[in-house]
Design an enzyme around this catalytic site. Sequence first.
Site, PDB file in Angstrom:
ATOM      1  N   THR A  19       0.806  -1.094  -0.079  1.00  0.00           N
ATOM      2  CA  THR A  19       0.086   0.017   0.092  1.00  0.00           C
ATOM      3  C   THR A  19       0.864   1.041   0.064  1.00  0.00           C
ATOM      4  O   THR A  19       0.409   2.189  -0.565  1.00  0.00           O
ATOM      5  CB  THR A  19      -1.077   0.126   1.204  1.00  0.00           C
ATOM      6  OG1 THR A  19      -0.231  -0.143   2.532  1.00  0.00           O
ATOM      7  CG2 THR A  19      -1.833  -1.232   1.023  1.00  0.00           C
ATOM      8  N   HIS A  58       0.090 -17.235  -3.070  1.00  0.00           N
ATOM      9  CA  HIS A  58      -1.104 -16.842  -3.837  1.00  0.00           C
ATOM     10  C   HIS A  58      -0.834 -16.529  -5.351  1.00  0.00           C
ATOM     11  O   HIS A  58      -1.659 -16.040  -6.012  1.00  0.00           O
ATOM     12  CB  HIS A  58      -1.968 -15.689  -3.237  1.00  0.00           C
ATOM     13  CG  HIS A  58      -2.123 -15.864  -1.802  1.00  0.00           C
ATOM     14  ND1 HIS A  58      -2.895 -14.811  -1.001  1.00  0.00           N
ATOM     15  CD2 HIS A  58      -2.585 -17.014  -0.918  1.00  0.00           C
ATOM     16  CE1 HIS A  58      -3.192 -15.557   0.255  1.00  0.00           C
ATOM     17  NE2 HIS A  58      -2.956 -16.741   0.014  1.00  0.00           N
ATOM     18  N   CYS A  87      -1.942 -21.700 -18.455  1.00  0.00           N
ATOM     19  CA  CYS A  87      -2.922 -22.503 -18.800  1.00  0.00           C
ATOM     20  C   CYS A  87      -3.392 -23.475 -17.629  1.00  0.00           C
ATOM     21  O   CYS A  87      -2.723 -24.166 -17.071  1.00  0.00           O
ATOM     22  CB  CYS A  87      -2.594 -23.393 -19.943  1.00  0.00           C
ATOM     23  SG  CYS A  87      -3.943 -24.615 -20.550  1.00  0.00           S
ATOM     24  N   SER A 128       0.251  -7.774   6.881  1.00  0.00           N
ATOM     25  CA  SER A 128      -0.761  -8.928   6.594  1.00  0.00           C
ATOM     26  C   SER A 128      -1.925  -8.816   7.862  1.00  0.00           C
ATOM     27  O   SER A 128      -1.370  -8.611   8.961  1.00  0.00           O
ATOM     28  CB  SER A 128      -0.237 -10.264   6.679  1.00  0.00           C
ATOM     29  OG  SER A 128      -1.348 -11.020   6.617  1.00  0.00           O
TER      30      SER A 128
END
Length: 260
Positions: free
Chosen positions: A34, A127, A135, A201
């Site tokens: 941020t 993530h 694909c 986090s």
Amino acid sequence: MNIVSDLAEGRRILAEAIGAAKRLVLFTGAGVSTESGIPDFRSPGGLWSRMRPITFQDFVASEAARLEDWRRRFHLMAEFEAAIPNAGHRAMARLVGSGKAIALITQNIDGLHERSGVPEDRLIRLHGTGTHASCLDCHERMEIAEAEAAIAATGQSPRCPACGGLIKCAVVSFGQAMPEAEMTRAEAASRAADLFVAAGSSLQVHPAAGLPVAARRAGARLLIVNRDETALDSLADRVLRGPIGRLFDPSDDAGRDGAP
């Protein structure tokens, strides 16, 4: 738990803990980025307060959902490319590059840790990444610009040129399985740490939020560095509140009005 909100004291505690560590593991979330101008997901005004997440199941089942997901990805990619790694990213990259940190585990998908100089073999992306696509069937890589060009040319979501499978941005969506190899690496690094520093986090998303717990149970000291309260503050040895870049790198005060 000991909450420290004074910037100078927080810097001292963080520097001393890192200096004494032999096996430092860094864990980062959206709050690190941020400060580079990339909005987070959970805070008021964040992405999820403005639009409902598209699940993996929706993406696979619906062409309309795929096209909407891609529209959002192209917007995010423009934000990622415009952003510059901040003092926190750079300080963490130095810790990894010097060998002080044995791993940097991140929930972030923006590519700023890579651009700050964190080497691939020490970076664990829980993530995935929003900086390219792949694909779902054969895992062939596709660049985001290629996917955008394919949609512009056909009006349809892109397909893999190798096997015809669905192309998806290489992030882990809601409902999608976590990457097994990355989770295995992250768990091993967490258990090996003697100092685990979680920065930026909320520590609410599982299984990622289980990593600081695993490190603590294996004997590591746990420091949480975050602007706001987290779900694991009560477990930490110290909680340092404040701007992450300025806590990790005092030189980030340069040019700031009223900086201590």
